[in-house]
Design a protein around this motif. Structure first.
Motif, PDB file in Angstrom:
ATOM      1  N   TYR A 153      34.241  13.079  53.301  1.00  0.00           N
ATOM      2  CA  TYR A 153      35.238  12.151  53.509  1.00  0.00           C
ATOM      3  C   TYR A 153      36.426  12.906  54.384  1.00  0.00           C
ATOM      4  O   TYR A 153      37.341  12.064  54.485  1.00  0.00           O
ATOM      5  CB  TYR A 153      35.703  11.874  52.124  1.00  0.00           C
ATOM      6  CG  TYR A 153      34.571  11.037  51.634  1.00  0.00           C
ATOM      7  CD1 TYR A 153      33.874   9.910  51.786  1.00  0.00           C
ATOM      8  CD2 TYR A 153      33.895  11.807  50.439  1.00  0.00           C
ATOM      9  CE1 TYR A 153      33.120   9.254  51.259  1.00  0.00           C
ATOM     10  CE2 TYR A 153      32.990  11.302  49.704  1.00  0.00           C
ATOM     11  CZ  TYR A 153      32.431   9.781  50.050  1.00  0.00           C
ATOM     12  OH  TYR A 153      31.634   9.258  49.442  1.00  0.00           O
ATOM     13  N   VAL A 205      40.881   6.564  52.036  1.00  0.00           N
ATOM     14  CA  VAL A 205      39.421   6.600  52.255  1.00  0.00           C
ATOM     15  C   VAL A 205      38.779   5.632  51.594  1.00  0.00           C
ATOM     16  O   VAL A 205      38.376   5.616  50.446  1.00  0.00           O
ATOM     17  CB  VAL A 205      38.861   8.069  52.137  1.00  0.00           C
ATOM     18  CG1 VAL A 205      37.397   8.012  52.515  1.00  0.00           C
ATOM     19  CG2 VAL A 205      39.671   9.009  53.050  1.00  0.00           C
ATOM     20  N   LEU A 208      36.190   5.729  48.051  1.00  0.00           N
ATOM     21  CA  LEU A 208      36.554   6.929  47.249  1.00  0.00           C
ATOM     22  C   LEU A 208      37.392   6.144  46.233  1.00  0.00           C
ATOM     23  O   LEU A 208      38.493   5.550  46.411  1.00  0.00           O
ATOM     24  CB  LEU A 208      37.347   8.177  47.836  1.00  0.00           C
ATOM     25  CG  LEU A 208      36.573   9.171  48.512  1.00  0.00           C
ATOM     26  CD1 LEU A 208      37.534  10.001  49.383  1.00  0.00           C
ATOM     27  CD2 LEU A 208      35.358   9.590  47.957  1.00  0.00           C
ATOM     28  N   ALA A 224      32.370   8.133  43.848  1.00  0.00           N
ATOM     29  CA  ALA A 224      32.213   7.661  45.021  1.00  0.00           C
ATOM     30  C   ALA A 224      30.741   6.958  44.953  1.00  0.00           C
ATOM     31  O   ALA A 224      29.912   7.654  44.014  1.00  0.00           O
ATOM     32  CB  ALA A 224      32.303   8.760  46.220  1.00  0.00           C
TER      33      ALA A 224
END
Length: 305
Positions: A153, A205, A208, A224
């Motif tokens: 990520y 992000v 997440l 996640a």
């Protein structure tokens, strides 16, 4: 039901003295049960200690599990006998065609290095990518968590002004999640690290979710892919005396070592630690095995995608 462990693994005798039920492979093969297959990539320097810590927690479930230990082909451990590694560990290459119900990737004492400077970073990335298609749910711990967040990520890590060292109160942020079933409104987690990941980077992000955090120690658990990945910045697996060993080791070689926070009785090392995280650690690992591994993994392990 017990854990299925390799014959003569040192953890077997240690845990039997703690009245924890474990079974070696010889006896386990006589039972007609499809055990959950759990692989541990153990990057910690004291392999036997980490093996015992993790096996202790994984044993607290009625499910039978087969534990396998993975090592890197690109790194030779310096603090564990070669004989132990040859007897109980397999290279990633040997396991790459296998599938597993669960995986645990530990921390490593390299957190101050840039990821790309780590000698085995290329192999770690290969294993991370492999886990996504060969494992139902993977748990990343400490450096492993930060490395996984960075690899998948792009989450950076930041150096702390001083070591995050001690026992810190954490708060579940999504208590309805099965991983927190049976949890109180707060729980404690050991921390021992020089770096951190930051909330604002993670929240930016999609995909997440920060599911536990502390006002003092920051982000502690990130989830996640619906629970196929958990990133844990601390060490729920630590034994009662682990931070004490770290403190005594470091104070003998450095002059800037502080007492671990919220750990010793009356802040006196000679009085010993107060264990405040064990119950929730057992519950966390049991919930992971039950709700995110056992209830999600296919009976035919080759169907994992």
């Amino acid at each position: 039901m017990p854990l299925r462990l390799p014959d003569r693994l040192p953890a077997i005798d240690i845990l039997k003295h703690e009245n924890i039920f474990v079974m070696d492979e010889t006896r386990a093969h006589s039972q007609e049960i499809r055990p959950l297959r759990i692989v541990v990539l153990n990057l910690m320097p004291l392999k036997i200690t980490t093996e015992t810590d993790l096996v202790r927690l994984l044993s607290n479930t009625p499910l039978q599990m087969e534990i396998c230990f993975m090592k890197l082909r690109s790194h030779t451990p310096k603090n564990t006998p070669v004989e132990h590694m040859m007897m109980f560990y397999k290279d990633f290459d040997e396991l790459a065609t296998h599938k597993f119900d669960g995986m645990i990737i530990t921390g490593a004492p390299i957190e101050m290095m840039d990821y790309e400077e780590v000698e085995y970073w290329a192999e770690i990335r290969e294993i991370f990518d492999w886990a996504r298609t060969h494992v139902t749910s993977t748990m990343y711990l400490c450096w492993g968590a930060m490395a996984g967040l960075y690899h998948f990520y792009g989450i950076p890590k930041y150096a702390l002004p001083k070591k995050m060292f001690g026992i810190f109160r954490q708060y579940p942020l999504s208590q309805a999640l099965p991983i927190f079933r049976g949890f109180d409104d707060s729980f404690f987690m050991p921390q021992s690290r020089h770096t951190e990941v930051r909330r604002e980077d993670i929240e930016a992000v999609p995909g997440l979710e920060i599911i536990a955090a502390s006002p003092e120690s920051g982000v502690s658990i990130v989830m996640a892919r619906g629970g196929r990945e958990f990133f844990i910045t601390g060490h729920l697996e630590y034994a009662p005396n682990t931070l004490d060993r770290e403190f005594r080791r470091d104070k003998d070689v450095r002059d800037d070592v502080e007492l671990p926070v919220n750990y010793y009785r009356d802040n006196r090392p000679e009085a010993g630690p107060v264990v405040s995280w064990r119950a929730h650690a057992n519950l966390f690992y049991s919930n992971w095995i039950n709700y995110y591994v056992y209830q999600q993994t296919p009976y035919n392990i080759d169907d994992i995608r």
